[in-house]
Design an enzyme around this catalytic site. Structure first.
Site, mmCIF file in Angstrom:
data_model
loop_
_atom_site.group_PDB
_atom_site.id
_atom_site.type_symbol
_atom_site.label_atom_id
_atom_site.label_comp_id
_atom_site.label_asym_id
_atom_site.label_seq_id
_atom_site.Cartn_x
_atom_site.Cartn_y
_atom_site.Cartn_z
ATOM 1 N N HIS A 221 0.880 -1.272 -0.008
ATOM 2 C CA HIS A 221 0.077 0.090 -0.059
ATOM 3 C C HIS A 221 0.843 1.351 -0.057
ATOM 4 O O HIS A 221 1.925 1.190 0.378
ATOM 5 C CB HIS A 221 -0.849 0.002 1.378
ATOM 6 C CG HIS A 221 -0.265 0.128 2.623
ATOM 7 N ND1 HIS A 221 0.460 -0.882 3.197
ATOM 8 C CD2 HIS A 221 0.014 1.316 3.248
ATOM 9 C CE1 HIS A 221 1.063 -0.376 4.360
ATOM 10 N NE2 HIS A 221 0.655 0.843 4.179
ATOM 11 N N ASP A 223 0.842 5.193 1.989
ATOM 12 C CA ASP A 223 -0.079 5.858 2.984
ATOM 13 C C ASP A 223 -0.798 7.054 2.281
ATOM 14 O O ASP A 223 -0.077 7.561 1.359
ATOM 15 C CB ASP A 223 0.900 6.160 4.220
ATOM 16 C CG ASP A 223 1.694 5.056 4.808
ATOM 17 O OD1 ASP A 223 1.204 3.922 4.723
ATOM 18 O OD2 ASP A 223 2.676 5.244 5.339
ATOM 19 N N ARG A 288 7.050 -8.850 15.684
ATOM 20 C CA ARG A 288 7.621 -7.693 15.140
ATOM 21 C C ARG A 288 6.681 -6.418 15.414
ATOM 22 O O ARG A 288 5.266 -6.729 15.596
ATOM 23 C CB ARG A 288 7.746 -7.519 13.522
ATOM 24 C CG ARG A 288 8.268 -6.336 12.827
ATOM 25 C CD ARG A 288 8.905 -6.528 11.549
ATOM 26 N NE ARG A 288 9.266 -5.277 10.972
ATOM 27 C CZ ARG A 288 8.442 -4.346 10.373
ATOM 28 N NH1 ARG A 288 7.253 -4.374 10.153
ATOM 29 N NH2 ARG A 288 8.868 -3.005 10.155
HETATM 30 C C1 LIG Z 1 -5.243 8.553 9.124
HETATM 31 C C2 LIG Z 1 -5.030 7.033 8.539
HETATM 32 C C3 LIG Z 1 -4.312 6.622 7.629
HETATM 33 C C4 LIG Z 1 -4.641 5.127 7.652
HETATM 34 C C5 LIG Z 1 -6.054 5.084 7.813
HETATM 35 C C6 LIG Z 1 -6.124 6.141 8.858
HETATM 36 O O1 LIG Z 1 -7.607 6.641 9.149
HETATM 37 C C7 LIG Z 1 -5.793 5.525 10.157
HETATM 38 C C8 LIG Z 1 -4.731 4.272 9.897
HETATM 39 C C9 LIG Z 1 -3.928 4.387 8.703
HETATM 40 C C10 LIG Z 1 -3.410 3.012 8.171
HETATM 41 C C11 LIG Z 1 -2.170 2.470 8.753
HETATM 42 C C12 LIG Z 1 -1.967 1.083 8.143
HETATM 43 C C13 LIG Z 1 -1.915 1.141 6.478
HETATM 44 C C14 LIG Z 1 -3.107 1.856 6.096
HETATM 45 C C15 LIG Z 1 -3.132 1.906 4.523
HETATM 46 C C16 LIG Z 1 -4.142 1.553 6.848
HETATM 47 O O2 LIG Z 1 -4.956 0.406 6.426
HETATM 48 O O3 LIG Z 1 -4.576 1.985 7.975
HETATM 49 C C17 LIG Z 1 -3.019 3.406 6.640
HETATM 50 C C18 LIG Z 1 -4.163 4.339 6.170
HETATM 51 C C19 LIG Z 1 -3.888 4.951 5.200
HETATM 52 O O4 LIG Z 1 -2.456 5.726 5.199
HETATM 53 O O5 LIG Z 1 -4.550 5.403 4.034
HETATM 54 O O1 AKG Z 2 5.309 -2.423 9.925
HETATM 55 C C1 AKG Z 2 5.842 -1.839 9.017
HETATM 56 O O2 AKG Z 2 6.947 -1.707 8.928
HETATM 57 C C2 AKG Z 2 4.695 -0.992 8.083
HETATM 58 C C3 AKG Z 2 3.764 -0.044 8.472
HETATM 59 C C4 AKG Z 2 2.942 0.676 7.856
HETATM 60 O O3 AKG Z 2 3.213 0.632 6.609
HETATM 61 C C5 AKG Z 2 1.771 1.268 8.190
HETATM 62 O O4 AKG Z 2 1.449 1.407 9.547
HETATM 63 O O5 AKG Z 2 1.270 2.311 7.322
HETATM 64 FE FE FE2 Z 3 2.022 2.197 5.321
#
Ligand SMILES: C=C1C[C@]23C[C@@]1(O)CC[C@H]2[C@@]12CCC[C@@](C)(C(=O)O1)[C@H]2[C@@H]3C(=O)O
Ligand code: AKG
Ligand code: FE2
Length: 363
Positions: A221, A223, A288
């Site tokens: 993915h 961010d 991890r």
């Molecule tokens: C602010 C945010 C980015 C995120 C979605 C969220 O509302 C909170 C969790 C974030 C996260 C962390 C893990 C990877 C990710 C793609 C997910 O599923 O939740 C990211 C979201 C994002 O960056 O789109």
């Molecule tokens: O665990 C990791 O190294 C990646 C975590 C991550 O990509 C995320 O929280 O958006």
């Molecule tokens: Fe990420």
């Protein structure tokens, strides 16, 4: 989209009781899964000393070519990482039923649960997450009714430190693009400290896994942020995709933080900085832990390509979007969210660096 139980009703597994990888967690990794695979002596994600006089240039170069870099001499008190790691470890070690008391509600953001992107994949990820937006008090009281204050204090201090660091990184990243004055980014505020910025703290836990080669910790993915500050414990797992090279491992280096360019920074930079595709793999013997500080603009602010980066030969590639609108788009379209904000097909040979990423398989 796969049809399976929604997060709200899917029971959360007790990973410690699983001696074998259940089929629902076995990813059918394709032969091209690691394509183009990285050799052991492959390039590595740049490490930049924030005290170096060349930091700005090095950051600009890393953002353009990688969309990710690592930093040392970041100014965050080192003992704080041990504390936040200890709080996270204590949290994920709680019995499943206790953790579920702080479960993220189906329409909520904060709390315990599966990776939000899970619904886009037919297989489950070998990980647990806890998202903190705003104060951790309410959820932490549910987890530790008698002992939550210390854990809340740790998280609050960590968020404060991350907020300070994120503001400095914003100026370094923008500075490398020639955006240097406080007036250039109105929402940075009169002091230019990005005081009104929003953020989420994401604690990720990847238990040791009986069959790591077939499992996936967190699927590929980008961010949705301006930038993400990632702390990882001493177990490897993070990988980033470098255009034209392949998947590159980012092993943890003590006292070093990983900085990801997010989708909103890609938009703000008018496509100059790619938002980095990344994923987390799991380990047979070691659990991890990673802690991501996901940083974005205040909720009312629309992010668009910066006027200094737009001109007759550089049309704006994206339309203005707030973080919430973008998160909604991500929740609906996942890796196509950037295309959803896109305004025009590039002209005159202009290529948007993230266009290359659209071909990456996500499921
Ligand atoms: C602010 C945010 C980015 C995120 C979605 C969220 O509302 C909170 C969790 C974030 C996260 C962390 C893990 C990877 C990710 C793609 C997910 O599923 O939740 C990211 C979201 C994002 O960056 O789109
Ligand atoms: O665990 C990791 O190294 C990646 C975590 C991550 O990509 C995320 O929280 O958006
Ligand atoms: Fe990420």
């Amino acid at each position: 989209m796969p049809s399976r139980l929604s997060d709200a009703i899917r029971p959360h597994p007790d990973f410690t009781s699983l001696q074998e990888l259940p089929d629902s967690y076995a990813w059918n990794h394709q032969p091209d899964y690691d394509y183009p695979s990285s050799s052991d002596d492959a390039e590595s994600v740049p490490i930049i000393d924030l005290n170096s006089p060349n930091a700005l240039q090095a950051i600009g170069h890393a953002c353009k070519t990688w969309g990710v870099f690592q930093i040392i001499n970041h100014g965050v008190p080192i003992g704080l990482f041990d504390m936040v790691e200890s709080t996270s470890r204590t949290l994920f070690s709680l019995p499943v039923n206790q953790k579920l008391k702080a479960a993220r509600s189906p329409d909520g953001i904060s709390g315990y649960g599966f990776a939000r992107i899970s619904s886009f994949f037919s297989k489950l990820m070998w990980s647990e997450g806890f998202t903190i937006v705003g104060s951790p008090d309410e959820h932490f009281r549910q987890l530790w009714p008698h002992d939550y204050i210390h854990h809340c204090d740790v998280i609050k201090e960590y968020k404060q430190e991350m907020n300070k660091l994120a503001g400095s990184l914003m100026w370094l990243m923008l500075g490398s693009l020639g955006i240097t004055a406080k007036q250039d980014i109105k929402w940075a505020g009169p002091k230019g400290d990005f005081n009104e910025a929003s953020a989420a703290l994401q604690l990720n836990y990847y238990p040791a896994c009986p069959d790591p080669d077939r499992a996936m910790g967190l699927a590929v993915h980008t961010d949705s942020t301006l930038l993400t500050i990632l702390y990882q414990n001493n177990t490897s797992g993070l990988q980033v995709l470098k255009e034209g090279v392949g998947w590159i491992k980012v092993p943890p280096v003590p006292d070093t933080l990983v900085i990801n360019v997010g989708d909103l920074m890609h938009i703000l930079s008018n496509g100059s900085f790619p938002s980095v595709l990344h994923r987390a793999m799991v380990n047979r013997t070691h659990h991890r832990l990673s802690i991501a500080y996901l940083y974005g603009p205040p909720s009312s602010v629309k992010i668009s390509p910066h006027p200094k980066l737009v001109g007759p030969t550089q049309p704006p590639l994206y339309r203005p979007v707030t973080w919430n609108e973008y998160l909604d788009a991500k929740a609906k379209h996942f890796n196509k969210a950037l295309s959803w904000v896109r305004v025009c097909v590039p002209l005159n040979g202009l290529v948007d660096v993230n266009e290359h990423n659209n071909g990456v398989k996500v499921g």
